[in-house]
Design a protein around this motif. Sequence first.
Motif, PDB file in Angstrom:
ATOM      1  N   ALA A 113       0.836  -1.198   0.000  1.00 52.07           N
ATOM      2  CA  ALA A 113       0.000   0.000   0.000  1.00 52.07           C
ATOM      3  C   ALA A 113       0.877   1.256   0.000  1.00 52.07           C
ATOM      4  O   ALA A 113       0.580   2.233  -0.711  1.00 52.07           O
ATOM      5  CB  ALA A 113      -0.927  -0.008   1.213  1.00 52.07           C
ATOM      6  N   LYS A 114       1.969   1.245   0.764  1.00 55.39           N
ATOM      7  CA  LYS A 114       2.886   2.394   0.779  1.00 55.39           C
ATOM      8  C   LYS A 114       3.536   2.589  -0.585  1.00 55.39           C
ATOM      9  O   LYS A 114       3.659   3.718  -1.068  1.00 55.39           O
ATOM     10  CB  LYS A 114       3.970   2.198   1.845  1.00 55.39           C
ATOM     11  CG  LYS A 114       3.483   2.370   3.254  1.00 55.39           C
ATOM     12  CD  LYS A 114       4.612   2.159   4.247  1.00 55.39           C
ATOM     13  CE  LYS A 114       4.123   2.260   5.674  1.00 55.39           C
ATOM     14  NZ  LYS A 114       5.202   2.006   6.645  1.00 55.39           N
ATOM     15  N   LYS A 144       3.338   9.774 -10.063  1.00 60.90           N
ATOM     16  CA  LYS A 144       2.631   9.989 -11.323  1.00 60.90           C
ATOM     17  C   LYS A 144       1.908  11.336 -11.329  1.00 60.90           C
ATOM     18  O   LYS A 144       1.753  11.955 -12.378  1.00 60.90           O
ATOM     19  CB  LYS A 144       1.624   8.859 -11.570  1.00 60.90           C
ATOM     20  CG  LYS A 144       2.273   7.569 -12.000  1.00 60.90           C
ATOM     21  CD  LYS A 144       1.229   6.501 -12.254  1.00 60.90           C
ATOM     22  CE  LYS A 144       1.871   5.213 -12.742  1.00 60.90           C
ATOM     23  NZ  LYS A 144       0.869   4.160 -12.970  1.00 60.90           N
ATOM     24  N   ALA A 145       1.446  11.779 -10.170  1.00 63.43           N
ATOM     25  CA  ALA A 145       0.726  13.043 -10.075  1.00 63.43           C
ATOM     26  C   ALA A 145       1.676  14.245 -10.093  1.00 63.43           C
ATOM     27  O   ALA A 145       1.263  15.361 -10.416  1.00 63.43           O
ATOM     28  CB  ALA A 145      -0.120  13.076  -8.803  1.00 63.43           C
ATOM     29  N   ASP A 146       2.931  14.048  -9.787  1.00 60.16           N
ATOM     30  CA  ASP A 146       3.910  15.132  -9.735  1.00 60.16           C
ATOM     31  C   ASP A 146       4.229  15.599 -11.162  1.00 60.16           C
ATOM     32  O   ASP A 146       4.622  14.789 -12.009  1.00 60.16           O
ATOM     33  CB  ASP A 146       5.182  14.632  -9.043  1.00 60.16           C
ATOM     34  CG  ASP A 146       6.131  15.767  -8.678  1.00 60.16           C
ATOM     35  OD1 ASP A 146       5.854  16.917  -9.050  1.00 60.16           O
ATOM     36  OD2 ASP A 146       7.141  15.471  -8.015  1.00 60.16           O
ATOM     37  N   PRO A 147       4.113  16.897 -11.455  1.00 60.65           N
ATOM     38  CA  PRO A 147       4.387  17.369 -12.823  1.00 60.65           C
ATOM     39  C   PRO A 147       5.868  17.266 -13.212  1.00 60.65           C
ATOM     40  O   PRO A 147       6.192  17.269 -14.393  1.00 60.65           O
ATOM     41  CB  PRO A 147       3.925  18.835 -12.800  1.00 60.65           C
ATOM     42  CG  PRO A 147       3.922  19.209 -11.368  1.00 60.65           C
ATOM     43  CD  PRO A 147       3.655  17.945 -10.591  1.00 60.65           C
ATOM     44  N   PHE A 148       6.764  17.179 -12.256  1.00 53.18           N
ATOM     45  CA  PHE A 148       8.188  17.067 -12.557  1.00 53.18           C
ATOM     46  C   PHE A 148       8.493  15.753 -13.265  1.00 53.18           C
ATOM     47  O   PHE A 148       9.346  15.686 -14.141  1.00 53.18           O
ATOM     48  CB  PHE A 148       9.000  17.171 -11.263  1.00 53.18           C
ATOM     49  CG  PHE A 148      10.493  17.151 -11.497  1.00 53.18           C
ATOM     50  CD1 PHE A 148      11.152  18.246 -12.012  1.00 53.18           C
ATOM     51  CD2 PHE A 148      11.235  16.011 -11.206  1.00 53.18           C
ATOM     52  CE1 PHE A 148      12.506  18.218 -12.231  1.00 53.18           C
ATOM     53  CE2 PHE A 148      12.603  15.981 -11.420  1.00 53.18           C
ATOM     54  CZ  PHE A 148      13.236  17.089 -11.932  1.00 53.18           C
ATOM     55  N   TYR A 149       7.798  14.694 -12.877  1.00 47.19           N
ATOM     56  CA  TYR A 149       8.003  13.377 -13.479  1.00 47.19           C
ATOM     57  C   TYR A 149       6.915  13.112 -14.517  1.00 47.19           C
ATOM     58  O   TYR A 149       6.075  12.249 -14.359  1.00 47.19           O
ATOM     59  CB  TYR A 149       7.970  12.284 -12.409  1.00 47.19           C
ATOM     60  CG  TYR A 149       9.069  12.403 -11.392  1.00 47.19           C
ATOM     61  CD1 TYR A 149      10.360  12.037 -11.712  1.00 47.19           C
ATOM     62  CD2 TYR A 149       8.822  12.881 -10.117  1.00 47.19           C
ATOM     63  CE1 TYR A 149      11.385  12.142 -10.792  1.00 47.19           C
ATOM     64  CE2 TYR A 149       9.829  12.998  -9.191  1.00 47.19           C
ATOM     65  CZ  TYR A 149      11.108  12.625  -9.532  1.00 47.19           C
ATOM     66  OH  TYR A 149      12.098  12.743  -8.615  1.00 47.19           O
ATOM     67  N   LYS A 150       6.927  13.868 -15.564  1.00 45.57           N
ATOM     68  CA  LYS A 150       5.912  13.722 -16.604  1.00 45.57           C
ATOM     69  C   LYS A 150       6.325  12.586 -17.535  1.00 45.57           C
ATOM     70  O   LYS A 150       7.440  12.526 -18.012  1.00 45.57           O
ATOM     71  CB  LYS A 150       5.762  15.012 -17.382  1.00 45.57           C
ATOM     72  CG  LYS A 150       4.546  15.022 -18.282  1.00 45.57           C
ATOM     73  CD  LYS A 150       4.336  16.368 -18.877  1.00 45.57           C
ATOM     74  CE  LYS A 150       3.494  17.187 -17.907  1.00 45.57           C
ATOM     75  NZ  LYS A 150       3.131  18.495 -18.432  1.00 45.57           N
ATOM     76  N   VAL A 151       5.408  11.679 -17.788  1.00 47.61           N
ATOM     77  CA  VAL A 151       5.665  10.535 -18.666  1.00 47.61           C
ATOM     78  C   VAL A 151       5.155  10.892 -20.051  1.00 47.61           C
ATOM     79  O   VAL A 151       4.003  11.270 -20.236  1.00 47.61           O
ATOM     80  CB  VAL A 151       4.957   9.261 -18.145  1.00 47.61           C
ATOM     81  CG1 VAL A 151       5.187   8.114 -19.105  1.00 47.61           C
ATOM     82  CG2 VAL A 151       5.431   8.931 -16.756  1.00 47.61           C
ATOM     83  N   ARG A 156       1.580   6.517  -6.987  1.00 46.78           N
ATOM     84  CA  ARG A 156       0.501   7.444  -7.324  1.00 46.78           C
ATOM     85  C   ARG A 156       0.961   8.888  -7.195  1.00 46.78           C
ATOM     86  O   ARG A 156       0.687   9.727  -8.063  1.00 46.78           O
ATOM     87  CB  ARG A 156      -0.711   7.191  -6.426  1.00 46.78           C
ATOM     88  CG  ARG A 156      -1.957   7.955  -6.838  1.00 46.78           C
ATOM     89  CD  ARG A 156      -3.076   7.785  -5.840  1.00 46.78           C
ATOM     90  NE  ARG A 156      -2.755   8.320  -4.524  1.00 46.78           N
ATOM     91  CZ  ARG A 156      -2.729   9.628  -4.214  1.00 46.78           C
ATOM     92  NH1 ARG A 156      -2.976  10.529  -5.135  1.00 46.78           N
ATOM     93  NH2 ARG A 156      -2.456  10.018  -2.988  1.00 46.78           N
ATOM     94  N   LEU A 157       1.694   9.197  -6.115  1.00 50.47           N
ATOM     95  CA  LEU A 157       2.190  10.555  -5.919  1.00 50.47           C
ATOM     96  C   LEU A 157       3.221  10.928  -6.991  1.00 50.47           C
ATOM     97  O   LEU A 157       3.247  12.066  -7.465  1.00 50.47           O
ATOM     98  CB  LEU A 157       2.807  10.704  -4.525  1.00 50.47           C
ATOM     99  CG  LEU A 157       1.826  10.652  -3.353  1.00 50.47           C
ATOM    100  CD1 LEU A 157       2.571  10.663  -2.032  1.00 50.47           C
ATOM    101  CD2 LEU A 157       0.842  11.809  -3.428  1.00 50.47           C
TER     102      LEU A 157
END
Length: 58
Positions: A38-39, A48-55, A45-46
């Motif tokens: 879960a961690k 993927k939501a961060d704009p710095f790590y854009k895929v 999830r965090l």
Amino acid sequence: MEKKTMVFDHPIGSFRDSVRAYRQYKKEWRAKMEIKLAKMEEEIRLAKADPFYKVEAV
């Protein structure tokens, strides 16, 4: 002819006790792994939501 005697090192119920202990250990291990998973999923999830790590799609 020699007389052979058998000597048991462990009490009779020790096999059942060891099986019960193993089941308890596995139950506790699964609970720890669920928390760890879960961690990790939350971190993913965090990230993927961060704009710095854009895929970018290729």
